[in-house]
Design a protein around this motif. Sequence first.
Motif, PDB file in Angstrom:
ATOM      1  N   ALA A 120      31.940  38.926  28.893  1.00 29.04           N
ATOM      2  CA  ALA A 120      31.677  40.312  29.295  1.00 29.04           C
ATOM      3  C   ALA A 120      32.374  40.620  30.625  1.00 29.04           C
ATOM      4  O   ALA A 120      32.957  41.699  30.792  1.00 29.04           O
ATOM      5  CB  ALA A 120      30.172  40.566  29.403  1.00 29.04           C
ATOM      6  N   PHE A 121      32.346  39.681  31.562  1.00 28.65           N
ATOM      7  CA  PHE A 121      33.079  39.855  32.825  1.00 28.65           C
ATOM      8  C   PHE A 121      34.570  40.012  32.543  1.00 28.65           C
ATOM      9  O   PHE A 121      35.245  40.854  33.139  1.00 28.65           O
ATOM     10  CB  PHE A 121      32.854  38.653  33.760  1.00 28.65           C
ATOM     11  CG  PHE A 121      31.712  38.828  34.733  1.00 28.65           C
ATOM     12  CD1 PHE A 121      31.916  39.406  35.976  1.00 28.65           C
ATOM     13  CD2 PHE A 121      30.427  38.409  34.403  1.00 28.65           C
ATOM     14  CE1 PHE A 121      30.863  39.563  36.882  1.00 28.65           C
ATOM     15  CE2 PHE A 121      29.373  38.559  35.303  1.00 28.65           C
ATOM     16  CZ  PHE A 121      29.593  39.135  36.540  1.00 28.65           C
ATOM     17  N   ASP A 122      35.098  39.180  31.627  1.00 25.47           N
ATOM     18  CA  ASP A 122      36.528  39.244  31.303  1.00 25.47           C
ATOM     19  C   ASP A 122      36.889  40.586  30.676  1.00 25.47           C
ATOM     20  O   ASP A 122      37.926  41.173  30.983  1.00 25.47           O
ATOM     21  CB  ASP A 122      36.918  38.081  30.373  1.00 25.47           C
ATOM     22  CG  ASP A 122      36.791  36.714  31.054  1.00 25.47           C
ATOM     23  OD1 ASP A 122      36.868  36.670  32.303  1.00 25.47           O
ATOM     24  OD2 ASP A 122      36.606  35.710  30.357  1.00 25.47           O
ATOM     25  N   PRO A 182      42.801  41.640  37.133  1.00 26.59           N
ATOM     26  CA  PRO A 182      43.467  40.497  36.496  1.00 26.59           C
ATOM     27  C   PRO A 182      42.514  39.496  35.829  1.00 26.59           C
ATOM     28  O   PRO A 182      41.334  39.418  36.165  1.00 26.59           O
ATOM     29  CB  PRO A 182      44.219  39.828  37.652  1.00 26.59           C
ATOM     30  CG  PRO A 182      43.612  40.337  38.898  1.00 26.59           C
ATOM     31  CD  PRO A 182      43.001  41.672  38.587  1.00 26.59           C
ATOM     32  N   TYR A 183      43.074  38.752  34.877  1.00 26.40           N
ATOM     33  CA  TYR A 183      42.396  37.674  34.160  1.00 26.40           C
ATOM     34  C   TYR A 183      42.473  36.409  35.011  1.00 26.40           C
ATOM     35  O   TYR A 183      43.500  36.181  35.640  1.00 26.40           O
ATOM     36  CB  TYR A 183      43.088  37.476  32.807  1.00 26.40           C
ATOM     37  CG  TYR A 183      42.675  36.243  32.070  1.00 26.40           C
ATOM     38  CD1 TYR A 183      41.558  36.259  31.251  1.00 26.40           C
ATOM     39  CD2 TYR A 183      43.391  35.058  32.223  1.00 26.40           C
ATOM     40  CE1 TYR A 183      41.169  35.115  30.594  1.00 26.40           C
ATOM     41  CE2 TYR A 183      43.001  33.919  31.563  1.00 26.40           C
ATOM     42  CZ  TYR A 183      41.894  33.952  30.753  1.00 26.40           C
ATOM     43  OH  TYR A 183      41.510  32.816  30.095  1.00 26.40           O
ATOM     44  N   PRO A 184      41.466  35.530  35.068  1.00 26.31           N
ATOM     45  CA  PRO A 184      40.148  35.685  34.443  1.00 26.31           C
ATOM     46  C   PRO A 184      39.292  36.708  35.188  1.00 26.31           C
ATOM     47  O   PRO A 184      39.365  36.835  36.406  1.00 26.31           O
ATOM     48  CB  PRO A 184      39.551  34.294  34.535  1.00 26.31           C
ATOM     49  CG  PRO A 184      40.255  33.622  35.651  1.00 26.31           C
ATOM     50  CD  PRO A 184      41.614  34.247  35.764  1.00 26.31           C
ATOM     51  N   GLY A 185      38.487  37.427  34.398  1.00 23.62           N
ATOM     52  CA  GLY A 185      37.795  38.590  34.933  1.00 23.62           C
ATOM     53  C   GLY A 185      36.665  38.302  35.912  1.00 23.62           C
ATOM     54  O   GLY A 185      36.412  39.116  36.795  1.00 23.62           O
ATOM     55  N   GLY A 186      35.993  37.158  35.751  1.00 22.50           N
ATOM     56  CA  GLY A 186      34.831  36.874  36.610  1.00 22.50           C
ATOM     57  C   GLY A 186      35.164  36.962  38.098  1.00 22.50           C
ATOM     58  O   GLY A 186      34.597  37.776  38.824  1.00 22.50           O
ATOM     59  N   PRO A 187      36.119  36.136  38.552  1.00 18.79           N
ATOM     60  CA  PRO A 187      36.451  36.176  39.978  1.00 18.79           C
ATOM     61  C   PRO A 187      36.998  37.536  40.421  1.00 18.79           C
ATOM     62  O   PRO A 187      36.712  37.983  41.534  1.00 18.79           O
ATOM     63  CB  PRO A 187      37.527  35.092  40.128  1.00 18.79           C
ATOM     64  CG  PRO A 187      37.367  34.220  38.931  1.00 18.79           C
ATOM     65  CD  PRO A 187      36.808  35.058  37.840  1.00 18.79           C
ATOM     66  N   SER A 188      37.769  38.222  39.563  1.00 19.48           N
ATOM     67  CA  SER A 188      38.364  39.486  40.022  1.00 19.48           C
ATOM     68  C   SER A 188      37.332  40.611  40.045  1.00 19.48           C
ATOM     69  O   SER A 188      37.369  41.468  40.930  1.00 19.48           O
ATOM     70  CB  SER A 188      39.607  39.856  39.211  1.00 19.48           C
ATOM     71  OG  SER A 188      39.341  39.909  37.853  1.00 19.48           O
ATOM     72  N   VAL A 189      36.367  40.600  39.103  1.00 23.37           N
ATOM     73  CA  VAL A 189      35.272  41.591  39.165  1.00 23.37           C
ATOM     74  C   VAL A 189      34.431  41.312  40.416  1.00 23.37           C
ATOM     75  O   VAL A 189      34.068  42.241  41.148  1.00 23.37           O
ATOM     76  CB  VAL A 189      34.391  41.546  37.890  1.00 23.37           C
ATOM     77  CG1 VAL A 189      33.112  42.359  38.069  1.00 23.37           C
ATOM     78  CG2 VAL A 189      35.171  42.073  36.682  1.00 23.37           C
ATOM     79  N   GLN A 190      34.167  40.035  40.658  1.00 17.01           N
ATOM     80  CA  GLN A 190      33.372  39.684  41.850  1.00 17.01           C
ATOM     81  C   GLN A 190      34.042  40.178  43.129  1.00 17.01           C
ATOM     82  O   GLN A 190      33.396  40.770  43.994  1.00 17.01           O
ATOM     83  CB  GLN A 190      33.170  38.170  41.923  1.00 17.01           C
ATOM     84  CG  GLN A 190      32.427  37.750  43.190  1.00 17.01           C
ATOM     85  CD  GLN A 190      32.185  36.246  43.259  1.00 17.01           C
ATOM     86  OE1 GLN A 190      31.674  35.661  42.312  1.00 17.01           O
ATOM     87  NE2 GLN A 190      32.551  35.638  44.358  1.00 17.01           N
ATOM     88  N   SER A 191      35.353  39.962  43.259  1.00 13.42           N
ATOM     89  CA  SER A 191      35.965  40.367  44.536  1.00 13.42           C
ATOM     90  C   SER A 191      36.097  41.886  44.621  1.00 13.42           C
ATOM     91  O   SER A 191      35.944  42.455  45.704  1.00 13.42           O
ATOM     92  CB  SER A 191      37.268  39.619  44.820  1.00 13.42           C
ATOM     93  OG  SER A 191      38.236  40.021  43.923  1.00 13.42           O
TER      94      SER A 191
END
Length: 355
Positions: free
Chosen positions: A178-180, A189-198
């Motif tokens: 879901a984050f991705d 950018p992919y992967p989505g988890g770290p980029s949504v977090q930042s």
Amino acid sequence: MRVLGIETSCDENSVAVVEDGRHLLSNVIFSQVDLHKIYGGVVPEVAARSHIEVMLPTVQEALERAKLDWDGIDVISVANGPGLGGSLLIGTLTARTLAHIFNKPLYGVHHALGHVYANFIDWTVNGKRKIKNEKWREPKFPLLALIVSGGHSHLLLLKNHFDYRLLGQTQDDAVGEAFDKAAKILGLPYPGGPSVQSAAETGDPDKYLLPKAKLENKYDFSFSGLKTALLRQAQALHGKSYNFPSSGLPALLTVSEVHDLAASFQKTAVAMLVDKTMTAFEEFAPKTVVIAGGVAANTELRRQLKEGLPIAIYYAPISLCTDNGAMIASLGYYAATYKKPDNPLELDINPSLTL
Ligand code: KG4
Ligand code: ZN
């Protein structure tokens, strides 16, 4: 007992050597993220081909970094499911062949359960056993594990090694997935988890009210509706109907809209995980709570759980949260302690292995 663990279930090729389930002697991780980035997600055929190319050099490097040869290895363990068929096959066939040639007991272990065992490793890094992290304590049973990654969202209650009850799991997308997908909608950018977090760091998490799924089993999860709600919110912001393609949204959204949407999405996704973990904590009174898997790297998840729970939560350093051979080697140690070995001529993969 020294275990060589092999992990190839998705897009990380990793081999590690772990002693007695806890001391990390080496952990070599070849991540394929750069190979898949241009496609915006993991391409199974590309993943399998890359595993073939790097598999034996990764095994070799894991032994070298641990300063061992095959005489120093007692057991081989491999994640033989769940995961991508082609990827699992490379690791499993490699483990079978090595076990056969070098006459080592072989254990096929569950990838998602392996994530929990990252917390049984005492944080020693790459053979430098003296720099043990003083904060580390061996997890105690009963243990409540929130396993959250790109492929899984499970809430598991362990009474002991291999004696567990699956309290709940996702009914559709995994939370990492879901984050991705959220990142794709927002043009991050992919992967989505770290980029949504930042992106979320400078956004307002209360700007948009996104819905939390309600399910029959109070410990099950669902994230697909949240992803759709994010899409609808982004479309509505620019007066577009639900027919408007998500691929057109990144060009329309302003930077502050992206940050607010990311923060609102993250807050809701994390709250769903935290609510259920807290409910299970109250019902089962575990001695340890661990978060495991790639999404355990999420700082908002760690913050909310820390705030909500009366006991300290366990999580591994980031290199042991995402896919790695060390967790497979640690679980392999307990498998070797509690179970009979698998036949190296027969051990099969199971891409849809359940808990
Ligand atoms: O455990 P993992 O490496 O692979 C699977 O077994 O799936 O987890 C990868 C997942 C990806 O979906 C990635 O977006 C997510 O973990 N992830 C995060 C964060 N870091 C990685 N999700 C949220 N916040 C993060 N900081
Ligand atoms: Zn994983």
